[in-house]
Motif scaffolding. Structure first.
Motif, short mmCIF file in Angstrom:
data_model
loop_
_atom_site.label_atom_id
_atom_site.label_comp_id
_atom_site.label_asym_id
_atom_site.label_seq_id
_atom_site.Cartn_x
_atom_site.Cartn_y
_atom_site.Cartn_z
N LYS A 1 -2.30 3.50 -6.71
CA LYS A 1 -1.35 2.98 -5.69
C LYS A 1 -0.80 4.06 -4.83
CE LYS A 1 -0.01 -1.17 -8.60
NZ LYS A 1 -0.80 -1.82 -7.95
N ALA B 1 -6.50 1.87 -5.17
CA ALA B 1 -5.54 0.74 -6.05
C ALA B 1 -5.03 1.15 -7.47
CB ALA B 1 -6.49 -0.40 -6.17
N TYR C 1 0.74 -1.25 -0.05
CA TYR C 1 0.00 0.11 0.08
C TYR C 1 0.84 1.21 0.03
CZ TYR C 1 -3.60 -3.35 1.56
OH TYR C 1 -4.30 -4.38 1.52
N TYR D 1 -6.94 4.34 0.28
CA TYR D 1 -5.99 3.65 -0.72
C TYR D 1 -6.84 3.59 -1.83
CZ TYR D 1 -2.87 0.65 -3.11
OH TYR D 1 -1.98 0.01 -3.80
#
Length: 258
Positions: free
Chosen positions: A167, A164, A133, A162
Motif C-alpha cells: 500500500k 497493493a 493509493y 503502486y
C-alpha cells in the motif's frame, strides 16, 4: 664476389624491394571494418570515405567491409521501421576495426478520431479516490502491469508505482509518465515543462516533449521521439495498445514500439 653471386644478390634485392613496395601499397595500406548490429536482424549498411568512395552491403548481424583504404569513413545503417543511424570512424593502416551499431525502432504517432467512434481507454472517465493509493493529489489515470499487485499511477506532474501489498506508491523521479512494455522495457514521457527532469536526464530544454525508450536492464536510455505537442499522460486501450493523450484530451496511437 663472382659475377654469378653478384647477379643473385641483385635479383634477391630486386625481389625484396618489389615485395616491400607491394606490401606497403597493397597489403599494409588497407584495413577491415566490421559493423556489429544490435537490435535488428538484417540491415542495409553503407560507408563513404573522405574521398567520396561508397561501399554498400545488405547484411545480418555483422557487416564486414574488407580490404578498404585506411581513411575516415561516414557510416549509414538503415532498416524499415527503425531510426536511421549515422556515425563516423577512422580506419588505420592494417587495422581490423569493429564498430557497434544499436538499432532503435522508429516510434510513430497516429492521431485518433474524436467524437463518435473514438477510441476508449481503460479507466477512462473513472473517478479515482487518491486516498486509496495513499496519494494526496488528483489522479489522471492508472495502468496495469504484468504483476496484478502493481499499478502505475499518473498525476499531472508526477508518476508513481503502486504496490497493493505494501500500500505504498513510490514516486518515479525522472519521468512524468511511464508505461511498461512486454519485455520489461519502459516507454517514458518527459514534458517540456519539467525543467528539473530535463536537467537530470541531460535533455535539451528546446521546447519539445520527449518520449524515451529504456531497456529492461535500465542501462540504455534512448530518445525515440521529440514533439512540440503538450502531452499529458500515457493511456491503454481496451485491447492493450498504447495511446498518448494531450492537454486537450486528443489521443494519438503510439505505434512500432514492441
Amino acid at each position: 664476389m663472382s659475377n654469378r653471386l653478384l647477379s643473385l644478390f641483385v635479383l634477391v634485392l630486386i625481389f625484396a624491394s618489389g615485395y616491400g613496395i607491394y606490401y606497403y601499397f597493397f597489403v599494409a595500406n588497407v584495413g577491415n571494418l566490421s559493423l556489429i548490429i544490435n537490435g535488428a536482424e538484417s540491415v542495409s549498411a553503407s560507408i563513404t570515405s573522405e574521398f567520396q568512395n561508397t561501399y554498400t552491403l545488405d547484411c545480418k548481424r555483422t557487416c564486414v567491409f574488407s580490404d578498404i583504404p585506411p581513411v575516415n569513413y561516414s557510416i549509414t545503417v538503415k532498416k524499415a521501421g527503425y531510426r536511421e543511424i549515422n556515425t563516423s570512424t577512422k580506419l588505420n593502416r592494417s587495422e581490423s576495426k569493429k564498430v557497434v551499431i544499436t538499432m532503435e525502432k522508429e516510434v510513430k504517432l497516429t492521431t485518433l478520431p474524436t467524437g463518435t467512434g473514438s477510441v476508449v481507454l481503460k479507466n477512462e472517465g473513472k473517478e479515482f479516490v487518491a486516498g486509496e493509493y495513499n496519494i494526496d493529489d488528483t489522479i489522471l489515470t492508472t495502468k496495469e502491469t504484468q504483476d496484478p499487485n502493481v499499478e502505475i499511477i499518473t498525476m499531472d506532474t508526477w508518476v508513481c508505482i503502486y504496490d497493493a501489498t505494501e500500500k505504498i506508491c513510490t514516486p518515479h523521479q525522472l519521468y512524468d509518465d511511464i508505461v511498461l512494455l512486454p519485455r520489461g522495457d519502459i516507454l517514458a514521457l518527459v514534458k517540456k515543462t519539467s525543467k528539473a527532469k530535463l536537467s537530470l536526464l541531460n535533455l535539451a530544454d528546446d521546447g519539445q516533449d520527449y518520449i524515451l525508450h529504456i531497456n529492461a536492464d535500465r542501462k540504455n536510455r534512448n530518445i525515440v521521439l521529440k514533439t512540440p505537442i503538450n502531452w499529458r499522460f500515457f493511456g491503454l486501450t481496451l485491447d492493450g495498445k498504447i495511446v498518448l493523450v494531450d492537454m486537450d484530451g486528443k489521443k494519438s496511437l503510439v505505434e512500432n514500439v514492441n
